[in-house]
Scaffold this motif. Structure first.
Motif, PDB file in Angstrom:
ATOM      1  N   ARG A 227       0.827  -1.205   0.000  1.00  0.00           N
ATOM      2  CA  ARG A 227       0.000   0.000   0.000  1.00  0.00           C
ATOM      3  C   ARG A 227       0.859   1.253   0.000  1.00  0.00           C
ATOM      4  NH1 ARG A 227      -4.930   1.285   4.225  1.00  0.00           N
ATOM      5  NH2 ARG A 227      -5.546   3.264   3.338  1.00  0.00           N
ATOM      6  N   GLY A 228       1.923   1.247   0.790  1.00  0.00           N
ATOM      7  CA  GLY A 228       2.797   2.407   0.878  1.00  0.00           C
ATOM      8  C   GLY A 228       4.205   1.983   1.230  1.00  0.00           C
ATOM      9  N   LEU A 229       5.182   2.699   0.718  1.00  0.00           N
ATOM     10  CA  LEU A 229       6.584   2.458   1.018  1.00  0.00           C
ATOM     11  C   LEU A 229       7.123   3.733   1.658  1.00  0.00           C
ATOM     12  CD1 LEU A 229       9.782   2.621   0.216  1.00  0.00           C
ATOM     13  CD2 LEU A 229       8.865   0.319   0.552  1.00  0.00           C
ATOM     14  N   PHE A 230       7.671   3.576   2.865  1.00  0.00           N
ATOM     15  CA  PHE A 230       8.087   4.724   3.665  1.00  0.00           C
ATOM     16  C   PHE A 230       9.602   4.743   3.816  1.00  0.00           C
ATOM     17  CE2 PHE A 230       3.967   5.974   5.572  1.00  0.00           C
ATOM     18  CZ  PHE A 230       3.194   4.905   5.179  1.00  0.00           C
ATOM     19  N   TRP A 231      10.174   5.952   3.825  1.00  0.00           N
ATOM     20  CA  TRP A 231      11.575   6.146   4.176  1.00  0.00           C
ATOM     21  C   TRP A 231      11.649   7.042   5.414  1.00  0.00           C
ATOM     22  CZ3 TRP A 231      15.839   3.786   2.386  1.00  0.00           C
ATOM     23  CH2 TRP A 231      15.778   3.129   1.148  1.00  0.00           C
ATOM     24  N   TYR A 232      12.511   6.615   6.355  1.00  0.00           N
ATOM     25  CA  TYR A 232      12.744   7.369   7.572  1.00  0.00           C
ATOM     26  C   TYR A 232      14.241   7.583   7.739  1.00  0.00           C
ATOM     27  CZ  TYR A 232       7.991   6.660   9.344  1.00  0.00           C
ATOM     28  OH  TYR A 232       6.638   6.676   9.526  1.00  0.00           O
ATOM     29  N   ARG A 233      14.579   8.649   8.458  1.00  0.00           N
ATOM     30  CA  ARG A 233      15.949   8.885   8.883  1.00  0.00           C
ATOM     31  C   ARG A 233      15.993   8.736  10.399  1.00  0.00           C
ATOM     32  NH1 ARG A 233      20.176  13.625   8.000  1.00  0.00           N
ATOM     33  NH2 ARG A 233      21.114  13.559  10.084  1.00  0.00           N
ATOM     34  N   GLN A 234      17.038   8.097  10.903  1.00  0.00           N
ATOM     35  CA  GLN A 234      17.157   7.952  12.358  1.00  0.00           C
ATOM     36  C   GLN A 234      18.564   8.335  12.788  1.00  0.00           C
ATOM     37  OE1 GLN A 234      16.545   4.018  14.071  1.00  0.00           O
ATOM     38  NE2 GLN A 234      15.790   4.908  15.973  1.00  0.00           N
ATOM     39  N   ASP A 235      18.645   9.295  13.700  1.00  0.00           N
ATOM     40  CA  ASP A 235      19.907   9.679  14.306  1.00  0.00           C
ATOM     41  C   ASP A 235      20.123   8.863  15.573  1.00  0.00           C
ATOM     42  OD1 ASP A 235      18.954  12.790  13.126  1.00  0.00           O
ATOM     43  OD2 ASP A 235      20.813  11.817  12.515  1.00  0.00           O
ATOM     44  N   PRO A 236      21.380   8.677  15.986  1.00  0.00           N
ATOM     45  CA  PRO A 236      21.649   7.826  17.151  1.00  0.00           C
ATOM     46  C   PRO A 236      20.881   8.274  18.384  1.00  0.00           C
ATOM     47  CG  PRO A 236      23.682   8.319  15.992  1.00  0.00           C
ATOM     48  CD  PRO A 236      22.626   9.161  15.347  1.00  0.00           C
ATOM     49  N   GLY A 237      20.241   7.339  19.068  1.00  0.00           N
ATOM     50  CA  GLY A 237      19.530   7.621  20.299  1.00  0.00           C
ATOM     51  C   GLY A 237      18.211   8.336  20.130  1.00  0.00           C
ATOM     52  N   LYS A 238      17.745   8.482  18.902  1.00  0.00           N
ATOM     53  CA  LYS A 238      16.479   9.189  18.648  1.00  0.00           C
ATOM     54  C   LYS A 238      15.503   8.301  17.889  1.00  0.00           C
ATOM     55  CE  LYS A 238      18.468  13.823  18.625  1.00  0.00           C
ATOM     56  NZ  LYS A 238      18.555  15.115  17.907  1.00  0.00           N
ATOM     57  N   GLY A 239      14.241   8.745  17.851  1.00  0.00           N
ATOM     58  CA  GLY A 239      13.245   8.032  17.083  1.00  0.00           C
ATOM     59  C   GLY A 239      13.360   8.334  15.604  1.00  0.00           C
ATOM     60  N   PRO A 240      12.810   7.463  14.739  1.00  0.00           N
ATOM     61  CA  PRO A 240      12.843   7.700  13.295  1.00  0.00           C
ATOM     62  C   PRO A 240      12.078   8.966  12.918  1.00  0.00           C
ATOM     63  CG  PRO A 240      12.306   5.401  13.768  1.00  0.00           C
ATOM     64  CD  PRO A 240      12.231   6.139  15.065  1.00  0.00           C
ATOM     65  N   GLU A 241      12.624   9.673  11.953  1.00  0.00           N
ATOM     66  CA  GLU A 241      12.015  10.907  11.454  1.00  0.00           C
ATOM     67  C   GLU A 241      11.543  10.666  10.033  1.00  0.00           C
ATOM     68  OE1 GLU A 241      14.731  14.168  11.464  1.00  0.00           O
ATOM     69  OE2 GLU A 241      13.574  15.310  10.002  1.00  0.00           O
ATOM     70  N   PHE A 242      10.264  10.956   9.768  1.00  0.00           N
ATOM     71  CA  PHE A 242       9.655  10.681   8.472  1.00  0.00           C
ATOM     72  C   PHE A 242      10.319  11.501   7.353  1.00  0.00           C
ATOM     73  CE2 PHE A 242       6.461   9.657   5.453  1.00  0.00           C
ATOM     74  CZ  PHE A 242       6.131  10.822   4.789  1.00  0.00           C
ATOM     75  N   LEU A 243      10.596  10.813   6.224  1.00  0.00           N
ATOM     76  CA  LEU A 243      11.128  11.497   5.038  1.00  0.00           C
ATOM     77  C   LEU A 243      10.108  11.496   3.895  1.00  0.00           C
ATOM     78  CD1 LEU A 243      14.775  10.057   4.941  1.00  0.00           C
ATOM     79  CD2 LEU A 243      14.074  12.384   5.595  1.00  0.00           C
ATOM     80  N   PHE A 244       9.742  10.276   3.428  1.00  0.00           N
ATOM     81  CA  PHE A 244       8.892  10.165   2.240  1.00  0.00           C
ATOM     82  C   PHE A 244       7.918   8.995   2.379  1.00  0.00           C
ATOM     83  CE2 PHE A 244      11.570  12.995  -0.043  1.00  0.00           C
ATOM     84  CZ  PHE A 244      12.900  12.611   0.148  1.00  0.00           C
TER      85      PHE A 244
END
Lengths: 110, 111
Positions: free
Chosen positions: A31-48
């Motif tokens: 249905r959907g394909l998601f990309w996230y960025r994650q910095d050390p010690g933090k939660g994933p941040e939505f990209l696309f």
């Protein structure tokens, strides 16, 4: 079994050296394909989010593309601040769960 | 912007303790999720909820339970903490299949 596989596991690039990260999926009825960025010690941040083959989305130095079997995250002329782990995830039709890959750890060397 | 707030960034608990991890979102999202993240294994879904008082097991529910008494709050409960539950715990919320937003995570160490 639904699977999302990312490659490579880790990637080191010189600043300004463009490259691509791969995400292949065997999720039937994607249905959907998601990309996230994650910095050390933090939660994933939505990209696309991408919903159909041929779709492309861009944000600054990042561009995500989707085919019927895989997605690519292209990084153009990266900077050290682009260093992070990039996660790919998919959802099925009629199902709200995200199935994640194990990520690509990207390091940009000044 | 949607905010997902997890009550603790770091927790240290003893084996056998009952542990509560709290998550609150401020955008009236129906769906809420708990994941754990371990090196080499990625994010794995523990439990999720589509509505108040509703819960469904994810891929690794053993040793965990959840509570959703109010729409904005989703709690993860470790009934009797064990060392193999040492991990990073991530809460997320979403509206349908759009815009999954994650909290900052709780790093739990069980000693």
């Amino acid at each position: 079994e639904d699977q999302v596989t990312q490659s490579p596991e880790a990637l080191r690039l010189q600043e300004g050296e463009s490259s691509s990260l791969n995400c292949s999926y065997t999720v039937s009825g994607l249905r959907g394909l998601f990309w996230y960025r994650q910095d050390p010690g933090k939660g994933p941040e939505f990209l696309f989010t991408l919903y159909s083959a041929g779709e492309e989305k861009e944000k600054e130095r990042l561009k995500a593309t989707l085919t019927k079997k895989e997605s690519f995250l292209h990084i153009t002329a990266p900077k050290p601040e682009d260093s992070a782990t990039y996660l790919c995830a998919g959802t099925l039709r009629g199902n709200e769960k995200l199935t994640f890959g194990t990520g690509t750890r990207l390091t940009i060397i000044p | 912007d949607v905010k997902v707030t997890q009550s603790s960034r770091y927790l240290v608990k003893r084996t056998g303790e009952k542990v509560f991890l709290e998550c609150v979102q401020d955008m009236d999202h129906e769906n809420m999720f708990w994941y754990r993240q371990d090196p080499g294994l990625g994010l794995r879904l523990i439990y999720f909820s589509y509505d108040v008082k509703m819960k469904e097991k994810g891929d690794i529910p053993e040793g965990y339970s959840v509570s959703r008494e109010k729409k904005e709050r989703f709690s993860l409960i470790l009934e009797s903490a064990s060392t193999n539950q040492t991990s990073m715990y991530l809460c997320a919320s979403s509206f349908q299949s759009y815009g999954y937003t994650f909290g900052s995570g709780t790093r739990l160490t069980v000693v």
